[in-house]
Design an enzyme around this catalytic site. Structure first.
Site, PDB file in Angstrom:
ATOM      1  N   SER A   8      16.512  -2.188 -17.367  1.00 44.86           N
ATOM      2  CA  SER A   8      16.785  -2.777 -16.050  1.00 44.86           C
ATOM      3  C   SER A   8      18.190  -2.398 -15.602  1.00 44.86           C
ATOM      4  O   SER A   8      19.176  -2.756 -16.260  1.00 44.86           O
ATOM      5  CB  SER A   8      16.676  -4.290 -16.131  1.00 44.86           C
ATOM      6  OG  SER A   8      17.217  -4.846 -14.944  1.00 44.86           O
ATOM      7  N   HIS A  33      13.555   0.055 -14.478  1.00 46.50           N
ATOM      8  CA  HIS A  33      13.215  -1.237 -13.863  1.00 46.50           C
ATOM      9  C   HIS A  33      14.273  -1.587 -12.815  1.00 46.50           C
ATOM     10  O   HIS A  33      15.475  -1.578 -13.103  1.00 46.50           O
ATOM     11  CB  HIS A  33      13.150  -2.308 -14.949  1.00 46.50           C
ATOM     12  CG  HIS A  33      12.627  -3.622 -14.483  1.00 46.50           C
ATOM     13  ND1 HIS A  33      11.287  -3.869 -14.288  1.00 46.50           N
ATOM     14  CD2 HIS A  33      13.272  -4.788 -14.173  1.00 46.50           C
ATOM     15  CE1 HIS A  33      11.114  -5.124 -13.896  1.00 46.50           C
ATOM     16  NE2 HIS A  33      12.310  -5.701 -13.807  1.00 46.50           N
ATOM     17  N   ASP A  35      15.426  -4.401 -10.081  1.00 49.81           N
ATOM     18  CA  ASP A  35      15.284  -5.817  -9.724  1.00 49.81           C
ATOM     19  C   ASP A  35      15.810  -6.082  -8.328  1.00 49.81           C
ATOM     20  O   ASP A  35      17.014  -5.943  -8.068  1.00 49.81           O
ATOM     21  CB  ASP A  35      16.078  -6.674 -10.724  1.00 49.81           C
ATOM     22  CG  ASP A  35      15.379  -6.787 -12.060  1.00 49.81           C
ATOM     23  OD1 ASP A  35      14.184  -7.123 -12.084  1.00 49.81           O
ATOM     24  OD2 ASP A  35      16.044  -6.540 -13.095  1.00 49.81           O
ATOM     25  N   MET A  37      16.438  -8.921  -5.557  1.00 50.89           N
ATOM     26  CA  MET A  37      16.569 -10.390  -5.400  1.00 50.89           C
ATOM     27  C   MET A  37      17.127 -10.688  -4.015  1.00 50.89           C
ATOM     28  O   MET A  37      18.089 -10.042  -3.584  1.00 50.89           O
ATOM     29  CB  MET A  37      17.536 -10.932  -6.450  1.00 50.89           C
ATOM     30  CG  MET A  37      17.131 -10.614  -7.873  1.00 50.89           C
ATOM     31  SD  MET A  37      18.381 -11.216  -9.007  1.00 50.89           S
ATOM     32  CE  MET A  37      17.696 -10.692 -10.575  1.00 50.89           C
ATOM     33  N   HIS A  66      10.648  -4.522  -9.105  1.00 49.47           N
ATOM     34  CA  HIS A  66      10.294  -5.930  -9.295  1.00 49.47           C
ATOM     35  C   HIS A  66      10.854  -6.710  -8.110  1.00 49.47           C
ATOM     36  O   HIS A  66      12.065  -6.881  -7.987  1.00 49.47           O
ATOM     37  CB  HIS A  66      10.904  -6.394 -10.633  1.00 49.47           C
ATOM     38  CG  HIS A  66      10.692  -7.825 -10.957  1.00 49.47           C
ATOM     39  ND1 HIS A  66      11.347  -8.443 -11.998  1.00 49.47           N
ATOM     40  CD2 HIS A  66       9.904  -8.768 -10.395  1.00 49.47           C
ATOM     41  CE1 HIS A  66      10.971  -9.714 -12.068  1.00 49.47           C
ATOM     42  NE2 HIS A  66      10.095  -9.933 -11.099  1.00 49.47           N
ATOM     43  N   MET A  68      11.614  -9.823  -6.344  1.00 48.23           N
ATOM     44  CA  MET A  68      11.833 -11.268  -6.424  1.00 48.23           C
ATOM     45  C   MET A  68      12.267 -11.727  -5.041  1.00 48.23           C
ATOM     46  O   MET A  68      13.423 -12.130  -4.820  1.00 48.23           O
ATOM     47  CB  MET A  68      12.898 -11.570  -7.494  1.00 48.23           C
ATOM     48  CG  MET A  68      12.363 -11.387  -8.899  1.00 48.23           C
ATOM     49  SD  MET A  68      13.664 -11.276 -10.135  1.00 48.23           S
ATOM     50  CE  MET A  68      14.029  -9.536 -10.027  1.00 48.23           C
ATOM     51  N   MET A 137       7.258 -13.258 -16.845  1.00 43.46           N
ATOM     52  CA  MET A 137       8.693 -13.548 -16.897  1.00 43.46           C
ATOM     53  C   MET A 137       8.980 -14.387 -18.144  1.00 43.46           C
ATOM     54  O   MET A 137       8.403 -15.464 -18.324  1.00 43.46           O
ATOM     55  CB  MET A 137       9.140 -14.348 -15.662  1.00 43.46           C
ATOM     56  CG  MET A 137       9.257 -13.569 -14.366  1.00 43.46           C
ATOM     57  SD  MET A 137      10.309 -12.100 -14.384  1.00 43.46           S
ATOM     58  CE  MET A 137      11.859 -12.691 -15.076  1.00 43.46           C
ATOM     59  N   ASP A 175       9.567  -9.446 -19.224  1.00 41.15           N
ATOM     60  CA  ASP A 175      10.868  -9.224 -18.592  1.00 41.15           C
ATOM     61  C   ASP A 175      11.761 -10.442 -18.818  1.00 41.15           C
ATOM     62  O   ASP A 175      11.457 -11.533 -18.331  1.00 41.15           O
ATOM     63  CB  ASP A 175      10.624  -8.989 -17.087  1.00 41.15           C
ATOM     64  CG  ASP A 175      11.891  -8.653 -16.323  1.00 41.15           C
ATOM     65  OD1 ASP A 175      12.946  -8.484 -16.959  1.00 41.15           O
ATOM     66  OD2 ASP A 175      11.805  -8.547 -15.084  1.00 41.15           O
TER      67      ASP A 175
HETATM   68  C1  DX5 Z   1      15.643 -11.247 -14.269  1.00 43.72           C
HETATM   69  C2  DX5 Z   1      15.236  -9.818 -14.043  1.00 43.72           C
HETATM   70  C3  DX5 Z   1      15.268  -8.995 -15.270  1.00 43.72           C
HETATM   71  C4  DX5 Z   1      16.628  -8.817 -15.876  1.00 43.72           C
HETATM   72  C5  DX5 Z   1      16.446  -8.799 -17.372  1.00 43.72           C
HETATM   73  O1  DX5 Z   1      15.387 -11.988 -13.123  1.00 43.72           O
HETATM   74  O2  DX5 Z   1      13.913  -9.745 -13.523  1.00 43.72           O
HETATM   75  O3  DX5 Z   1      14.651  -7.722 -15.061  1.00 43.72           O
HETATM   76  O4  DX5 Z   1      17.272  -7.643 -15.471  1.00 43.72           O
HETATM   77  O5  DX5 Z   1      17.670  -8.868 -17.959  1.00 43.72           O
HETATM   78  P1  DX5 Z   1      17.884  -9.199 -19.502  1.00 43.72           P
HETATM   79  O6  DX5 Z   1      17.177  -8.143 -20.272  1.00 43.72           O
HETATM   80  O7  DX5 Z   1      19.354  -9.160 -19.626  1.00 43.72           O
HETATM   81  O8  DX5 Z   1      17.296 -10.568 -19.740  1.00 43.72           O
HETATM   82 ZN    ZN Z   2      12.864  -7.727 -13.529  1.00 44.13          ZN
END
Ligand code: DX5
Ligand code: ZN
Length: 222
Positions: A8, A33, A35, A37, A66, A68, A137, A175
């Site tokens: 990620s 990956h 993310d 947000m 991903h 979110m 998750m 994840d």
């Molecule tokens: C959290 C993200 C993850 C995050 C994981 O909301 O969706 O993808 O980057 O990070 P680690 O591996 O540090 O838990």
């Molecule tokens: Zn993620």
């Protein structure tokens, strides 16, 4: 199938994103990956289209995006245009999940659904046949570096049972809080795509950390 590793970039050094992506390109990682947000669905804001486009420019591996975000339908085409190869939306953010999944597929992307820690796998029973991927998750979404939630193993067990009957080729992704201590147990429980942020990028050698996640049995032997 050998499991896939998706580092990620949330945990990467954004001032050196090209360097970190080149490390991923040369590593044993399979996907990147990404993310997204929005500060609404989750209490944090990460980055948007310019960063995804820049990532696409330098990454040689597929972008596993991903989302979110609330109302992801509004942005699917924009993320596809920015370089997404797969898009995962949250069950909790999609009142018309079937329509959203069809829209992702019509864009030519791998279509995934993510489940928050409190959302049971059984809620997917009428859509699982339409999905390419389910993301479980294993932390509450919004931040990297959180503690892994142990109930994830039970959810993997439930999802594996559901997919065995209805979609045996499903990608089962985990994840949050994945590291070299829990990866083998997660793979044994049925996960076949593992996301890792802080356990990769906080390592002295991120590339070696990726190799350890990809080939945990070698680490056990050494
Ligand atoms: C959290 C993200 C993850 C995050 C994981 O909301 O969706 O993808 O980057 O990070 P680690 O591996 O540090 O838990
Ligand atoms: Zn993620």
């Amino acid at each position: 199938m050998n499991h896939l590793i998706a580092p990620s970039i949330l945990a990467a050094d954004f001032a050196n994103l090209q360097r970190d992506l080149e490390m991923i390109n040369k590593s044993d990682a399979d996907w990147v990956h990404v993310d997204i947000m929005d500060g609404m669905f989750v209490p944090n804001i990460s980055f948007g289209f310019p960063v995804v486009s820049a990532t696409k420019k330098h990454a040689t591996k597929p972008l596993d995006v991903h989302l979110m975000i609330v109302e992801p339908d509004r942005y699917l085409k924009a993320f596809k245009d920015a370089g997404a190869d797969g898009m995962t939306v949250h069950y909790e953010a999609c009142p018309h999940l079937h329509r959203t999944i069809q829209a992702v597929k019509e864009l030519g992307c791998r279509a995934g659904v993510a489940l928050n820690p409190h959302t049971p796998v059984t809620l997917l029973q009428d859509i699982i046949g339409d999905l390419d991927l389910v993301l479980i998750m294993s932390v509450n979404p919004g931040f990297g570096g959180q503690k892994f939630i142990e109930n994830t193993y039970k959810k993997l067990h439930d999802l594996k049972a559901l997919s065995r009957d209805k979609n045996p080729n499903l990608f089962i992704e985990v994840d949050g809080g994945v590291d070299q201590h829990n990866i083998q147990k997660l793979v044994d429980a049925g996960a076949n795509v593992l996301v890792a942020g802080s356990s990769v990028f906080s390592s002295a050698s991120p590339s070696a950390a990726i190799s350890h996640l990809k080939y945990p049995e070698k680490l056990l032997q050494s």
